[in-house]
Design a protein around this motif. Structure first.
Motif, mmCIF file in Angstrom:
data_model
loop_
_atom_site.group_PDB
_atom_site.id
_atom_site.type_symbol
_atom_site.label_atom_id
_atom_site.label_comp_id
_atom_site.label_asym_id
_atom_site.label_seq_id
_atom_site.Cartn_x
_atom_site.Cartn_y
_atom_site.Cartn_z
ATOM 1 N N GLU A 132 39.909 27.485 40.043
ATOM 2 C CA GLU A 132 41.809 26.796 39.589
ATOM 3 C C GLU A 132 42.148 26.427 41.517
ATOM 4 O OE1 GLU A 132 44.753 24.681 38.934
ATOM 5 O OE2 GLU A 132 43.383 25.329 37.810
ATOM 6 N N CYS A 133 41.565 27.778 42.093
ATOM 7 C CA CYS A 133 42.404 27.726 43.701
ATOM 8 C C CYS A 133 41.367 26.401 44.261
ATOM 9 C CB CYS A 133 42.085 29.161 44.009
ATOM 10 S SG CYS A 133 42.319 29.328 46.319
ATOM 11 N N ILE A 147 48.235 31.130 44.936
ATOM 12 C CA ILE A 147 47.116 30.274 44.998
ATOM 13 C C ILE A 147 47.379 29.697 46.118
ATOM 14 C CG2 ILE A 147 47.476 28.825 43.233
ATOM 15 C CD1 ILE A 147 44.863 29.261 41.758
ATOM 16 N N TRP A 202 51.484 40.144 42.458
ATOM 17 C CA TRP A 202 51.403 39.517 42.830
ATOM 18 C C TRP A 202 51.423 37.134 42.235
ATOM 19 C CZ3 TRP A 202 46.542 36.057 42.958
ATOM 20 C CH2 TRP A 202 46.145 34.543 44.117
ATOM 21 N N ILE A 223 51.200 34.365 41.381
ATOM 22 C CA ILE A 223 50.180 33.963 41.361
ATOM 23 C C ILE A 223 50.607 32.258 41.990
ATOM 24 C CG2 ILE A 223 48.342 32.636 39.750
ATOM 25 C CD1 ILE A 223 48.156 34.811 38.540
ATOM 26 N N ILE A 277 38.849 37.520 44.295
ATOM 27 C CA ILE A 277 39.574 36.197 43.713
ATOM 28 C C ILE A 277 38.136 35.600 43.252
ATOM 29 C CG2 ILE A 277 40.294 33.634 43.555
ATOM 30 C CD1 ILE A 277 42.311 36.044 44.294
ATOM 31 N N CYS A 290 31.359 29.899 42.563
ATOM 32 C CA CYS A 290 32.276 28.636 41.633
ATOM 33 C C CYS A 290 31.294 28.135 40.896
ATOM 34 C CB CYS A 290 32.883 28.378 42.959
ATOM 35 S SG CYS A 290 32.377 26.956 43.257
ATOM 36 N N ASN A 292 37.416 31.744 36.799
ATOM 37 C CA ASN A 292 38.782 30.765 36.789
ATOM 38 C C ASN A 292 39.961 30.557 38.121
ATOM 39 O OD1 ASN A 292 38.269 29.806 34.611
ATOM 40 N ND2 ASN A 292 39.562 30.654 32.725
ATOM 41 N N LEU A 293 39.879 31.755 38.202
ATOM 42 C CA LEU A 293 41.341 31.850 39.522
ATOM 43 C C LEU A 293 40.413 31.248 40.484
ATOM 44 C CD1 LEU A 293 44.100 32.290 40.479
ATOM 45 C CD2 LEU A 293 43.068 34.843 40.713
#
Length: 120
Positions: free
Chosen positions: A82-83, A10, A4, A6, A75, A45, A78-79
């Motif tokens: 970040e998204c 993202i 993927w 990113i 997901i 989150c 941190n991902l």
């Protein structure tokens, strides 16, 4: 080798979290939603609701913000944050204000670095 990309993926997830991709798929899992009077923390989150990152509503059943309900559950961490940080506000007037703060902050930081002799 990469399953993927990113960097590209993202951005798509961030856009879907604003535009509502997958809402029909998630309709039975989430809701009803409420707008909290004071800031409440999303249990997924960790961001405060309401905000640009989370949207204005939170699910009363799960405690997830509206944005988190639109992002696939695999997901996380941190991902996920970040998204959500890539989101832009849906309301044009509010978006202009938020983005002007960012410009002010970046300019001020660059000016302070120049004054202090830092060149990163």
């Amino acid at each position: 080798d990469d399953l993927w990309d990113i960097g590209r993926g993202i951005g798509v997830l961030a856009a879907q979290s604003v535009l509502g991709g997958g809402i029909a798929r998630n309709a039975g899992r989430f809701g009803p939603f409420e707008t909290p009077e004071k800031g409440r923390q999303c249990v997924r989150c960790g961001f405060l609701v309401p905000s640009v990152q989370t949207g204005k509503e939170i699910c009363t059943k799960t405690g997830w913000c509206l944005s988190c309900t639109r992002i696939p559950p695999h997901i996380s961490g941190n991902l996920l944050r970040e998204c959500l940080n890539l989101r832009r506000c849906e309301e044009l007037d509010l978006r202009k204000k938020v983005e002007s703060w960012e410009e002010l902050f970046v300019t001020k930081t660059e000016d302070e670095d120049a004054k202090n002799g830092r060149d990163d």
